[in-house]
Design a protein around this motif. Sequence first.
Motif, PDB file in Angstrom:
ATOM      1  N   MET A   4       0.811  -1.205   0.000  1.00 18.30           N
ATOM      2  CA  MET A   4       0.000   0.000   0.000  1.00 18.30           C
ATOM      3  C   MET A   4       0.855   1.270   0.000  1.00 18.30           C
ATOM      4  O   MET A   4       0.388   2.320   0.377  1.00 18.30           O
ATOM      5  CB  MET A   4      -0.950   0.005   1.199  1.00 18.30           C
ATOM      6  N   GLU A   5       2.100   1.176  -0.414  1.00 18.71           N
ATOM      7  CA  GLU A   5       2.984   2.342  -0.462  1.00 18.71           C
ATOM      8  C   GLU A   5       3.504   2.533  -1.871  1.00 18.71           C
ATOM      9  O   GLU A   5       3.524   1.597  -2.674  1.00 18.71           O
ATOM     10  CB  GLU A   5       4.163   2.160   0.494  1.00 18.71           C
ATOM     11  N   LEU A   6       3.920   3.751  -2.154  1.00 18.25           N
ATOM     12  CA  LEU A   6       4.563   4.036  -3.428  1.00 18.25           C
ATOM     13  C   LEU A   6       5.766   4.926  -3.182  1.00 18.25           C
ATOM     14  O   LEU A   6       5.825   5.649  -2.193  1.00 18.25           O
ATOM     15  CB  LEU A   6       3.592   4.681  -4.421  1.00 18.25           C
ATOM     16  N   ARG A   7       6.734   4.811  -4.085  1.00 18.36           N
ATOM     17  CA  ARG A   7       7.930   5.637  -3.983  1.00 18.36           C
ATOM     18  C   ARG A   7       7.923   6.637  -5.124  1.00 18.36           C
ATOM     19  O   ARG A   7       7.506   6.325  -6.236  1.00 18.36           O
ATOM     20  CB  ARG A   7       9.189   4.789  -4.060  1.00 18.36           C
ATOM     21  N   ALA A   8       8.417   7.820  -4.845  1.00 17.05           N
ATOM     22  CA  ALA A   8       8.513   8.867  -5.870  1.00 17.05           C
ATOM     23  C   ALA A   8       9.772   9.674  -5.591  1.00 17.05           C
ATOM     24  O   ALA A   8      10.287   9.691  -4.470  1.00 17.05           O
ATOM     25  CB  ALA A   8       7.288   9.771  -5.845  1.00 17.05           C
ATOM     26  N   LEU A  20      18.190  19.531  -6.826  1.00 19.11           N
ATOM     27  CA  LEU A  20      17.892  18.846  -5.568  1.00 19.11           C
ATOM     28  C   LEU A  20      16.964  17.676  -5.875  1.00 19.11           C
ATOM     29  O   LEU A  20      15.975  17.838  -6.586  1.00 19.11           O
ATOM     30  CB  LEU A  20      17.194  19.803  -4.596  1.00 19.11           C
ATOM     31  N   GLU A  21      17.284  16.501  -5.359  1.00 19.28           N
ATOM     32  CA  GLU A  21      16.456  15.306  -5.537  1.00 19.28           C
ATOM     33  C   GLU A  21      16.244  14.650  -4.181  1.00 19.28           C
ATOM     34  O   GLU A  21      17.198  14.434  -3.440  1.00 19.28           O
ATOM     35  CB  GLU A  21      17.118  14.308  -6.477  1.00 19.28           C
ATOM     36  N   VAL A  22      14.992  14.336  -3.892  1.00 26.28           N
ATOM     37  CA  VAL A  22      14.652  13.675  -2.634  1.00 26.28           C
ATOM     38  C   VAL A  22      13.712  12.525  -2.949  1.00 26.28           C
ATOM     39  O   VAL A  22      12.706  12.704  -3.642  1.00 26.28           O
ATOM     40  CB  VAL A  22      13.960  14.662  -1.659  1.00 26.28           C
ATOM     41  N   GLU A  23      14.038  11.330  -2.453  1.00 25.14           N
ATOM     42  CA  GLU A  23      13.143  10.182  -2.641  1.00 25.14           C
ATOM     43  C   GLU A  23      12.202  10.111  -1.446  1.00 25.14           C
ATOM     44  O   GLU A  23      12.635  10.215  -0.293  1.00 25.14           O
ATOM     45  CB  GLU A  23      13.934   8.885  -2.765  1.00 25.14           C
ATOM     46  N   VAL A  24      10.911   9.954  -1.724  1.00 23.30           N
ATOM     47  CA  VAL A  24       9.903   9.900  -0.665  1.00 23.30           C
ATOM     48  C   VAL A  24       9.091   8.613  -0.810  1.00 23.30           C
ATOM     49  O   VAL A  24       8.917   8.087  -1.899  1.00 23.30           O
ATOM     50  CB  VAL A  24       8.960  11.129  -0.699  1.00 23.30           C
ATOM     51  N   THR A  25       8.608   8.109   0.311  1.00 20.27           N
ATOM     52  CA  THR A  25       7.704   6.960   0.341  1.00 20.27           C
ATOM     53  C   THR A  25       6.378   7.447   0.880  1.00 20.27           C
ATOM     54  O   THR A  25       6.318   8.064   1.950  1.00 20.27           O
ATOM     55  CB  THR A  25       8.272   5.846   1.236  1.00 20.27           C
ATOM     56  N   LEU A  26       5.315   7.193   0.119  1.00 26.12           N
ATOM     57  CA  LEU A  26       3.987   7.713   0.449  1.00 26.12           C
ATOM     58  C   LEU A  26       2.964   6.588   0.413  1.00 26.12           C
ATOM     59  O   LEU A  26       3.180   5.563  -0.236  1.00 26.12           O
ATOM     60  CB  LEU A  26       3.587   8.782  -0.574  1.00 26.12           C
ATOM     61  N   PRO A  27       1.820   6.788   1.068  1.00 19.54           N
ATOM     62  CA  PRO A  27       0.755   5.785   0.965  1.00 19.54           C
ATOM     63  C   PRO A  27       0.139   5.796  -0.434  1.00 19.54           C
ATOM     64  O   PRO A  27       0.177   6.808  -1.132  1.00 19.54           O
ATOM     65  CB  PRO A  27      -0.257   6.227   2.022  1.00 19.54           C
ATOM     66  N   ALA A  28      -0.410   4.675  -0.845  1.00 20.98           N
ATOM     67  CA  ALA A  28      -1.068   4.598  -2.155  1.00 20.98           C
ATOM     68  C   ALA A  28      -2.195   5.628  -2.212  1.00 20.98           C
ATOM     69  O   ALA A  28      -2.849   5.912  -1.205  1.00 20.98           O
ATOM     70  CB  ALA A  28      -1.615   3.201  -2.367  1.00 20.98           C
ATOM     71  N   ALA A  33       0.927  17.059  -4.513  1.00 20.13           N
ATOM     72  CA  ALA A  33       1.089  17.955  -3.360  1.00 20.13           C
ATOM     73  C   ALA A  33       1.612  17.202  -2.144  1.00 20.13           C
ATOM     74  O   ALA A  33       2.426  17.736  -1.376  1.00 20.13           O
ATOM     75  CB  ALA A  33      -0.229  18.642  -3.044  1.00 20.13           C
ATOM     76  N   ASP A  34       1.164  15.962  -1.947  1.00 24.96           N
ATOM     77  CA  ASP A  34       1.639  15.160  -0.820  1.00 24.96           C
ATOM     78  C   ASP A  34       3.131  14.875  -0.936  1.00 24.96           C
ATOM     79  O   ASP A  34       3.870  14.918   0.045  1.00 24.96           O
ATOM     80  CB  ASP A  34       0.868  13.834  -0.743  1.00 24.96           C
ATOM     81  N   ALA A  35       3.576  14.570  -2.155  1.00 17.93           N
ATOM     82  CA  ALA A  35       4.998  14.308  -2.380  1.00 17.93           C
ATOM     83  C   ALA A  35       5.831  15.551  -2.122  1.00 17.93           C
ATOM     84  O   ALA A  35       6.916  15.476  -1.546  1.00 17.93           O
ATOM     85  CB  ALA A  35       5.225  13.807  -3.805  1.00 17.93           C
ATOM     86  N   LEU A  36       5.336  16.700  -2.551  1.00 17.39           N
ATOM     87  CA  LEU A  36       6.066  17.953  -2.324  1.00 17.39           C
ATOM     88  C   LEU A  36       6.172  18.245  -0.831  1.00 17.39           C
ATOM     89  O   LEU A  36       7.223  18.672  -0.352  1.00 17.39           O
ATOM     90  CB  LEU A  36       5.384  19.105  -3.054  1.00 17.39           C
ATOM     91  N   ASP A  37       5.091  18.010  -0.091  1.00 17.06           N
ATOM     92  CA  ASP A  37       5.120  18.230   1.359  1.00 17.06           C
ATOM     93  C   ASP A  37       6.078  17.259   2.043  1.00 17.06           C
ATOM     94  O   ASP A  37       6.843  17.645   2.928  1.00 17.06           O
ATOM     95  CB  ASP A  37       3.723  18.069   1.956  1.00 17.06           C
TER      96      ASP A  37
END
Length: 108
Positions: A4-8, A20-28, A33-37
């Motif tokens: 139930m997670e995704l990476r971006a 600048l590059e940042v890898e984030v893990t977010l819920p599906a 906007a969620d990734a930016l936050d």
Amino acid sequence: MAEMELRAVVCASPAAGQVLEVEVTLPAGSRVADALDASGLMLPLDAPCGLWGEAVPRDALLRDGDRVEVYRALTVDPKVARRERFVRQGARNAGLFARRRPGGKAGY
């Protein structure tokens, strides 16, 4: 990583030559906007953004492996920059004239 997670990856270029590059893990079901936050980057709220080079609204849904990009305003019109480069390089070092065959006609 759970199902139930995704990476971006969130990418931004606040200044020329700086990336600048940042890898984030977010819920599906997360949005741009969620990734930016989640990235923690100090980005302007009104900056345009996109996925893989295509502009999208901030409420666009993300998929696993997406690349979220934040764009900044152009400082120089690309057409003007090309004309200035051509003037600096000279006519003989650019375009068709640079690849002219020995003894060939101009422009061929």
